[in-house]
Design a protein around this motif. Sequence first.
Motif, PDB file in Angstrom:
ATOM      1  N   LEU A   1       0.743  -1.344   0.090  1.00 19.81           N
ATOM      2  CA  LEU A   1       0.159  -0.178  -0.673  1.00 19.81           C
ATOM      3  C   LEU A   1       0.588   1.215  -0.011  1.00 19.81           C
ATOM      4  O   LEU A   1       0.228   1.920  -0.671  1.00 19.81           O
ATOM      5  N   ASP A   2       1.732   1.038   0.502  1.00 19.32           N
ATOM      6  CA  ASP A   2       2.541   2.878   1.045  1.00 19.32           C
ATOM      7  C   ASP A   2       3.442   2.709  -0.890  1.00 19.32           C
ATOM      8  O   ASP A   2       3.818   3.565  -1.329  1.00 19.32           O
TER       9      ASP A   2
ATOM     10  N   VAL B   1       0.926   4.410  -2.823  1.00 24.58           N
ATOM     11  CA  VAL B   1       0.795   5.592  -2.913  1.00 24.58           C
ATOM     12  C   VAL B   1       1.980   6.142  -3.188  1.00 24.58           C
ATOM     13  O   VAL B   1       1.022   7.597  -3.781  1.00 24.58           O
TER      14      VAL B   1
ATOM     15  N   ALA C   1      -8.861  -0.690   1.279  1.00 23.50           N
ATOM     16  CA  ALA C   1      -7.883   0.306   2.130  1.00 23.50           C
ATOM     17  C   ALA C   1      -6.833   1.026   1.064  1.00 23.50           C
ATOM     18  O   ALA C   1      -6.875   1.855   0.626  1.00 23.50           O
TER      19      ALA C   1
ATOM     20  N   GLN D   1      -9.304   4.028  -0.507  1.00 21.74           N
ATOM     21  CA  GLN D   1      -9.516   4.900   0.439  1.00 21.74           C
ATOM     22  C   GLN D   1      -8.382   5.336   0.462  1.00 21.74           C
ATOM     23  O   GLN D   1      -8.257   6.737   0.560  1.00 21.74           O
ATOM     24  N   ALA D   2      -6.851   5.038   0.263  1.00 19.82           N
ATOM     25  CA  ALA D   2      -5.695   5.607   0.737  1.00 19.82           C
ATOM     26  C   ALA D   2      -5.493   6.454  -0.039  1.00 19.82           C
ATOM     27  O   ALA D   2      -5.309   7.696  -0.220  1.00 19.82           O
TER      28      ALA D   2
ATOM     29  N   GLU E   1      -7.774   9.931   0.082  1.00 21.92           N
ATOM     30  CA  GLU E   1      -7.260  10.136   0.430  1.00 21.92           C
ATOM     31  C   GLU E   1      -6.063  11.338  -0.287  1.00 21.92           C
ATOM     32  O   GLU E   1      -5.545  12.039   0.584  1.00 21.92           O
ATOM     33  N   GLN E   2      -5.126  11.032  -0.641  1.00 21.62           N
ATOM     34  CA  GLN E   2      -3.992  11.568  -1.064  1.00 21.62           C
ATOM     35  C   GLN E   2      -3.694  11.731  -2.116  1.00 21.62           C
ATOM     36  O   GLN E   2      -2.302  12.479  -2.754  1.00 21.62           O
TER      37      GLN E   2
END
Length: 281
Positions: A30-31, A34, A68, A71-72, A75-76
């Motif tokens: 996930l990191d 993003v 997840a 959503q991430a 948001e970013q």
Amino acid sequence: MAMTPGTLITVAPTGAELAKSDFPHLPTTLDELVETATSCERAGASMIHLHIRDADHRPTLDASYLKAAVQALREQTSLVIQLSTGGSVHDPLDQRLTVLDAEPDACSLTCGTTNFGDDVFLNPYGFMSDLYVQAQEREVVPEFELFDLGHVASLARLIDAHGLPFGGKVHVDFVTGVPGGMPGTPAALLAGVAMLPTEVTSWAATGIGRSHLPIVATALAAGGHLRVGMEDNVVFARGVPVEHNSQLVERAATLAELMQRPAMSTDAARAVLGVKDRRRA
């Protein structure tokens, strides 16, 4: 279908076919997703096409991972978030429909079964039809993936049966160069474009592997949009591997600028696609 002045660049950063152990630069956590998404947005991407991996870097359609990621990224970034409903070629059809539960802005909808290397990517008409209707009901915009000329006819059949997708726009992506699908040549791409039904409002093209640059050039010259990314191409030039998806986005954006069709903003892409704005104020 009028030529769009700007270019919608989609980044497909991961896919379901490549192993992290073989391609360590592939974003699978996930990191990493993003960071990839924010970098590619800065480079000119306005949509991201997502395949998700689990904690062991294997393709997954697990709802918690999908939600997840959505959503991430919501948001970013301001990217249009498109989830793949193809998953891995081994995923069952009923599980592929559950991707819509993650409430993406858009989803892929492949318009037919195709040979996929040594495997078969299964998309029977009943599945396509169910996905089309569910996307309408959930206000998710489908991107119609066309791997072969017969898929163009299947797209027309879906529109005839169910009317226009949510948002009233019809956006397609020609996926070329997959072993078993249409070749990644200008002639094949332009043949597909010539067959598109009148309801289509925009189209993009993807060139797998060495067909990447010829397809980018043809799409830009013919008024189409672009999909690039490590899902489709891990070689930047002969003997030079891709180290980050942003390299491919930057090159696509540079070529689009040279063709006087610069990369679209995310707001412009949302208007072209007719997506529902799910971003929180």
